[in-house]
Structures are given as structure tokens and as C-alpha cells.
Design a protein around this motif. Structure first.
Motif, mmCIF file in Angstrom:
data_model
loop_
_atom_site.group_PDB
_atom_site.id
_atom_site.type_symbol
_atom_site.label_atom_id
_atom_site.label_comp_id
_atom_site.label_asym_id
_atom_site.label_seq_id
_atom_site.Cartn_x
_atom_site.Cartn_y
_atom_site.Cartn_z
ATOM 1 N N GLN A 1 84.331 72.754 19.223
ATOM 2 C CA GLN A 1 83.061 72.150 17.559
ATOM 3 C C GLN A 1 83.140 73.724 17.082
ATOM 4 O O GLN A 1 82.967 74.886 18.423
ATOM 5 N N GLY A 2 83.035 74.337 16.235
ATOM 6 C CA GLY A 2 83.435 75.707 16.042
ATOM 7 C C GLY A 2 81.921 76.214 15.451
ATOM 8 O O GLY A 2 80.894 75.349 15.230
ATOM 9 N N LEU A 3 81.877 77.266 14.290
ATOM 10 C CA LEU A 3 80.588 78.016 14.203
ATOM 11 C C LEU A 3 80.284 77.309 13.010
ATOM 12 O O LEU A 3 78.633 76.621 12.355
ATOM 13 N N PHE A 4 81.125 76.902 12.668
ATOM 14 C CA PHE A 4 80.714 76.368 11.173
ATOM 15 C C PHE A 4 79.721 74.782 11.181
ATOM 16 O O PHE A 4 78.819 74.640 10.671
ATOM 17 N N GLN A 5 81.108 74.088 12.253
ATOM 18 C CA GLN A 5 80.104 73.065 12.113
ATOM 19 C C GLN A 5 78.792 72.736 13.009
ATOM 20 O O GLN A 5 78.434 72.230 13.126
ATOM 21 N N ALA A 6 79.085 73.941 14.338
ATOM 22 C CA ALA A 6 77.008 74.374 14.647
ATOM 23 C C ALA A 6 76.214 74.215 13.664
ATOM 24 O O ALA A 6 75.057 74.066 13.776
ATOM 25 N N ALA A 7 76.778 74.928 12.769
ATOM 26 C CA ALA A 7 75.445 75.394 11.464
ATOM 27 C C ALA A 7 75.474 74.163 10.309
ATOM 28 O O ALA A 7 75.189 74.658 9.341
ATOM 29 N N HIS A 8 76.265 73.255 10.970
ATOM 30 C CA HIS A 8 76.274 71.846 9.452
ATOM 31 C C HIS A 8 75.342 71.734 9.243
ATOM 32 O O HIS A 8 73.516 71.488 9.989
ATOM 33 N N ARG A 9 74.360 71.700 8.018
ATOM 34 C CA ARG A 9 73.097 71.257 7.454
ATOM 35 C C ARG A 9 71.715 72.947 7.258
ATOM 36 O O ARG A 9 70.917 72.799 7.289
ATOM 37 N N GLY A 10 72.827 73.589 7.831
ATOM 38 C CA GLY A 10 71.557 75.020 8.221
ATOM 39 C C GLY A 10 72.097 76.130 7.609
ATOM 40 O O GLY A 10 72.826 76.475 6.561
ATOM 41 N N THR A 11 72.563 77.024 8.559
ATOM 42 C CA THR A 11 72.736 78.307 8.130
ATOM 43 C C THR A 11 73.517 79.237 9.088
ATOM 44 O O THR A 11 73.070 79.511 10.401
ATOM 45 N N LEU A 12 74.390 79.781 8.588
ATOM 46 C CA LEU A 12 75.469 80.612 8.792
ATOM 47 C C LEU A 12 75.166 81.665 9.205
ATOM 48 O O LEU A 12 75.671 82.419 7.438
ATOM 49 N N PHE A 13 75.197 82.753 9.624
ATOM 50 C CA PHE A 13 74.883 84.656 9.598
ATOM 51 C C PHE A 13 76.254 85.477 9.697
ATOM 52 O O PHE A 13 76.007 85.096 11.146
ATOM 53 N N LEU A 14 76.602 85.611 8.919
ATOM 54 C CA LEU A 14 78.233 86.752 9.055
ATOM 55 C C LEU A 14 77.497 87.665 9.483
ATOM 56 O O LEU A 14 77.385 88.955 8.140
ATOM 57 N N ASP A 15 76.964 88.503 10.607
ATOM 58 C CA ASP A 15 76.882 89.821 10.470
ATOM 59 C C ASP A 15 78.057 90.583 10.626
ATOM 60 O O ASP A 15 78.804 90.205 11.347
ATOM 61 N N GLU A 16 78.248 91.913 10.104
ATOM 62 C CA GLU A 16 79.810 92.973 10.455
ATOM 63 C C GLU A 16 80.673 92.271 9.219
ATOM 64 O O GLU A 16 81.791 91.707 10.063
ATOM 65 N N VAL A 17 80.381 91.714 8.318
ATOM 66 C CA VAL A 17 81.291 90.954 7.821
ATOM 67 C C VAL A 17 82.586 91.704 7.368
ATOM 68 O O VAL A 17 83.349 90.871 7.645
ATOM 69 N N ALA A 18 81.799 92.370 7.022
ATOM 70 C CA ALA A 18 82.478 94.281 7.238
ATOM 71 C C ALA A 18 84.161 94.491 7.718
ATOM 72 O O ALA A 18 85.406 94.467 7.636
ATOM 73 N N ASP A 19 83.981 93.628 9.667
ATOM 74 C CA ASP A 19 84.773 93.770 10.024
ATOM 75 C C ASP A 19 86.161 92.633 10.321
ATOM 76 O O ASP A 19 86.686 92.627 11.619
ATOM 77 N N LEU A 20 85.314 91.340 9.562
ATOM 78 C CA LEU A 20 86.543 90.855 9.277
ATOM 79 C C LEU A 20 88.565 91.089 9.198
ATOM 80 O O LEU A 20 88.220 91.747 8.272
ATOM 81 N N PRO A 21 89.202 90.762 9.637
ATOM 82 C CA PRO A 21 90.685 91.707 9.302
ATOM 83 C C PRO A 21 90.729 90.059 8.578
ATOM 84 O O PRO A 21 90.356 88.930 7.737
ATOM 85 N N LEU A 22 91.975 91.083 7.604
ATOM 86 C CA LEU A 22 92.559 90.251 6.522
ATOM 87 C C LEU A 22 92.664 88.675 6.263
ATOM 88 O O LEU A 22 92.430 87.842 5.508
ATOM 89 N N THR A 23 93.295 88.087 7.499
ATOM 90 C CA THR A 23 93.757 87.603 7.651
ATOM 91 C C THR A 23 93.077 86.093 7.914
ATOM 92 O O THR A 23 92.540 85.048 7.297
#
Length: 470
Positions: free
Chosen positions: A228-250
Motif C-alpha cells: 500500500q502507498g501513502l495515498f492509500q494509507a491516507a484514504h478518507r484522511g489527509t496527506l501532508f506533503l512537506d518540502e514539496v518543492a524537493d519533488l523531482p519533475l518526473t
């Protein structure tokens, strides 16, 4: 035995005891093992809700346990404890199917967060004691501050909590962005569902897609079961993406699609899985500048930045410094079972005029350090050491005694000690202490001399960071 049981696997009794105490305080039952064979027997006997294993064991390693669980008990998550800086080992453990990893020395607050999230993913029901602890944690995490800036922030949080729109939280490091995200979640309709925080800059790029969206059995070497991934783990809840600027373009492209479609496709999967997740994101960088520089996709920026919320730096809410200081000193005194720690009038006045480039996190660090230096449990201006706190990290370059050299086999002397003890942050302070202890073969007296601090100050920090005092 309670409904939730965690198996702790480590060959060092002191580490097992530290982890046991931490988990028991969370309302969890514990079982321990000192080697791979003992661990496999305990898994068969107890079938725990979670396993926490050291990487190096007398008769094998943590990867052996990960693979055994993936093959025989794929529903049991396992977290691996790795040596500091061993990213290759951590990646290997994650590829083998480990839920997550923690580095030594173990950061206990982060470990507690990992365990809580892992247990949610495992599908186990919390005990009443654990639920009460979660409520207490939510209450204790309420944002402190009565300044005009904080009153406005709290009012905005209350409004945003009623919405399901994505929120982009912008603020300097240490200003409390994750705490703001937690409050948006806790005050909203998703409060009883998971709040899943993820540091986007801490996930190896080659594992990002699997971490976010999960993977199917056989999708890559080591994928012996569905994950299971983070999106599935947060189902019906909240996913907090901290330091989102560090995500690679892909990864930004794939994240944008998941948000737009409200569905994710696991690595190796053929069908998308619907997910109901509220996205909160944060960074200390300027996303506008990152977009202009071509480092961040404009379409993703617009998707995340539906509502922008600025967290004020501490210098813009100076009226709250005294309140925060008293709160932290009370917490420190209770944590270490000390008499109340007080600020002298002069020290309190000095805190009020200091700009705090590290914000609330720096204030807490300054007070923890001052609490170990003060006499008669009263902090004076000199104990705060604010004149040295603003020195840059370059002034703290690695000293000669920790450099790799054929001559570093000798035990360092007092003359090799650091010229000043003024690390910028907790991670740097902890790393320097570990290096000094390793260099002196965990002779605490010599390590204290090497670091230029008293034995009492070093002992406090060993306890603070959950290190083995030997």
C-alpha cells in the motif's frame, strides 16, 4: 496482551529496553528477540501487528526478517533500524518490502510517528488507551500564541478546516508548518481518519512512485507482495506533503495526475484505485520562484496552491515568545523530572529582542541548552548563548578528530576539542555527540572533554537523544 503487539528485534539489551519503554508509553504491548532465529519463532507464536528490527544481528540481518514476513505474513509491516548515513542499506530494506526505516541514533518522536502510521496501515484497531493517547497528543499539539498574527492564523485554520480544498502552507524552517497542517486536519471532518505526513525530500527518487502509490507483487526485484502507498494509507484522511518543492519533475507529473484523477495506479498494476485524500503541502522555499526557475511544474503549483496560508516567523509574533518559553521550560522540567526552570527578567528580555532565524524550533533548542547550563534552575542571559547561535554551519566544519586519517586511531585529547559548542540544530548536535562517543569508544568523560562541555551536559544530551549510555 493488548490488541496491538510490536516485536522488537535487537541484540543490544539497552536498545531493546529503550524501545520497549517508548512503546509501552504508547499503550502497545511488546515482545522482544535478540537474533533472527528467536525473531522468527516469536513471529510464528505472536503474529505481531508490527516488527521493528535492527539491521545487524548475530545470526543474520534485518533483511532476512523482512523477506520472511513478506513471504509468510505480508500483512505485518516491518521497520528497519539502520546505521547513521546508511542510505544504501535503507533502500535495500525498502526494496525488500520494509514499511520504512529509522536511522541510529533513533529519534524517538519520529519513531512514534512511524509506529502510529504503520499500525494504521496494518488495519489493526487501536486500544482504548492508545486512542486516549492520540487525543492527548492532539490536545497538546494545539498552536500556542495570543499575538495578533497568531489569532489571525488560528481563525484562518478554523475556516480552512471546514473546506476540502488543497492548502499550500508557506513559512520559514522551524515556524510550525506541520503543526498548522495537523490542526487543519484535526479541526475538520477528516479528524478521525489518518493524517499522513511525508517529507518529500527524504524519499529516494527511485522509490518515490512505490512509496506514494504502492506496488504490485513482482513489479520489481524484491516486490514479493502487494504494498500500500501513502495515498492509500491516507484514504478518507489527509496527506501532508512537506518540502514539496524537493519533488523531482518526473514525480511531479505523476503526483499531478493522481490529484486530478482522484485515483492512483500502483507500480506494476493495471487498474487505478480510487482514493479520497485531502492534500496539504508545505515548503520553506518560494514555489513561485521554483516555478519561474523551471524546477516546479506550473500546473501542479496551481493544483496545490488553491489556498495559500502563510505561517508567520517568530520575529513577527514576538509577543508570543514569553508564553512559548514558559511552555517549553515546563515541558523540559517534566520530561527530565526536574524542579521548575525559570527565566530571569534579563534573560526573558533578551529573548524578546532576539530575531530567532530558526523560529520556534530554535527557541526550544536554545532553552533546552540553557536548562543544562544554568545554576539554581534559573536561566541567565549568558546561559542562552544567543550571541553564538547565529553563527553559520560553516563555522562548525568537521574537526580533525572525526576526519578519516591513518592517524585517527589514537584517542583524542582535550586539545582536540571543539573551539565552541554551538551547533545550529538538533541533528547537528546529535551527530557531533555520536562522533565524539564513537571516537572515544563511548568513554563519556573523554567525550565531554573532547566536545568542550561538562559531563552533566553530555549526560543530559545522551538522555535527550535516546542514546545508549553504556
Amino acid at each position: 496482551m493488548t490488541e496491538q503487539t510490536v516485536l522488537i528485534i535487537d541484540d543490544e539489551p539497552d536498545i531493546r529496553e529503550l524501545l520497549e519503554i517508548t512503546l509501552l508509553r504508547m499503550g502497545l504491548d511488546t515482545v522482544t528477540a535478540g537474533n533472527v532465529q528467536d525473531a522468527l519463532e516469536k513471529i510464528e507464536q505472536y503474529q505481531p501487528n508490527l516488527c521493528l528490527t535492527d539491521m545487524k544481528l548475530p545470526d543474520g540481518n534485518g533483511i532476512d526478517i523482512v523477506r520472511h514476513l513478506q513471504k509468510n505474513y505480508p500483512h505485518i509491516p516491518v521497520a528497519v533500524i539502520t546505521a547513521f548515513g546508511s542510505m544504501d542499506t535503507a533502500v535495500e530494506a525498502l526494496k525488500a518490502g520494509a514499511y520504512d526505516f529509522v536511522s541510529k541514533p533513533v529519534d524517538l518522536p519520529k519513531l512514534r510517528e512511524l509506529i502510529q502510521t504503520a499500525l494504521k496501515i496494518s488495519g489493526s484497531k487501536h486500544t482504548k488507551h492508545t486512542a486516549k493517547s492520540a487525543e492527548d497528543d492532539a490536545h497538546s499539539s494545539s498552536i500556542l500564541g495570543n499575538s495578533a498574527a497568531m489569532q489571525q492564523l488560528k481563525a484562518t485554520i478554523s475556516k480552512l478546516a471546514r473546506s476540502q480544498a488543497p492548502v499550500y502552507i508557506h513559512g520559514e524552517s522551524g515556524s510550525g508548518k506541520e503543526l498548522v497542517a495537523q490542526q487543519i486536519h484535526l479541526q475538520g471532518s477528516r479528524a478521525t481518519a489518518p493524517f499522513i505526513p511525508v517529507n518529500c525530500g527524504a524519499i529516494p527518487e527511485n522509490l518515490m512512485e512505490s512509496e506514494f502509490f504502492g506496488h504490485k507483487k513482482g513489479s520489481f526485484t524484491g516486490a514479493v507482495s502487494d504494498k500500500q502507498g501513502l495515498f492509500q494509507a491516507a484514504h478518507r484522511g489527509t496527506l501532508f506533503l512537506d518540502e514539496v518543492a524537493d519533488l523531482p519533475l518526473t514525480m511531479q507529473v505523476k503526483l499531478l495526475r493522481a490529484i486530478q484523477e482522484g485515483a492512483v495506479k500502483p507500480v506494476g498494476g493495471l487498474e487505478e484505485t480510487p482514493v479520497d485524500v485531502r492534500i496539504l503541502s508545505a515548503t520553506h522555499k518560494s514555489l513561485e520562484h521554483e516555478v519561474a526557475a523551471g524546477h516546479f511544474r506550473q500546473d501542479l503549483y496551481y493544483r496545490l496552491n488553491v489556498i495559500k496560508l502563510k505561517v508567520p516567523p517568530l520575529r513577527e509574533r514576538a509577543d508570543d515568545i514569553s508564553l512559548l518559553a514558559d511552555f517549553f521550560l515546563d515541558k523540559i522540567a517534566k520530561r527530565w523530572q526536574m524542579p521548575p526552570i525559570r527565566l530571569s527578567a534579563a534573560a526573558r528580555a533578551e529573548l524578546q529582542t532576539y530575531p530567532f532565524p530558526g523560529n520556534v524550533r530554535e527557541l526550544e533548542n536554545v532553552l533546552e541548552r540553557a536548562s543544562t547550563l544554568c545554576d539554581n534552575n534559573t536561566i541567565q542571559p549568558d546561559d542562552l548563548q544567543l550571541s553564538t547561535t547565529t553563527q553559520t554551519a560553516s563555522a562548525l566544519s568537521t574537526p580533525q578528530w572525526v576526519r578519516d586519517s591513518p592517524e585517527t586511531d589514537k584517542t583524542p585529547t582535550v586539545s582536540d576539542k571543539l573551539p565552541a559548542w554551538n551547533p545550529i540544530n538538533e541533528e547537528e548536535e546529535r551527530n557531533l555527540i555520536v562522533r565524539a562517543l564513537d571516537q572515544t569508544r563511548w568513554n563519556r568523560t573523554k567525550a565531554a572533554e573532547l566536545l568542550g562541555m561538562s559531563f552533566r551536559q553530555l549526560r543530559y544530551r545522551i538522555q535527550k537523544y535516546g542514546l545508549d549510555e553504556g
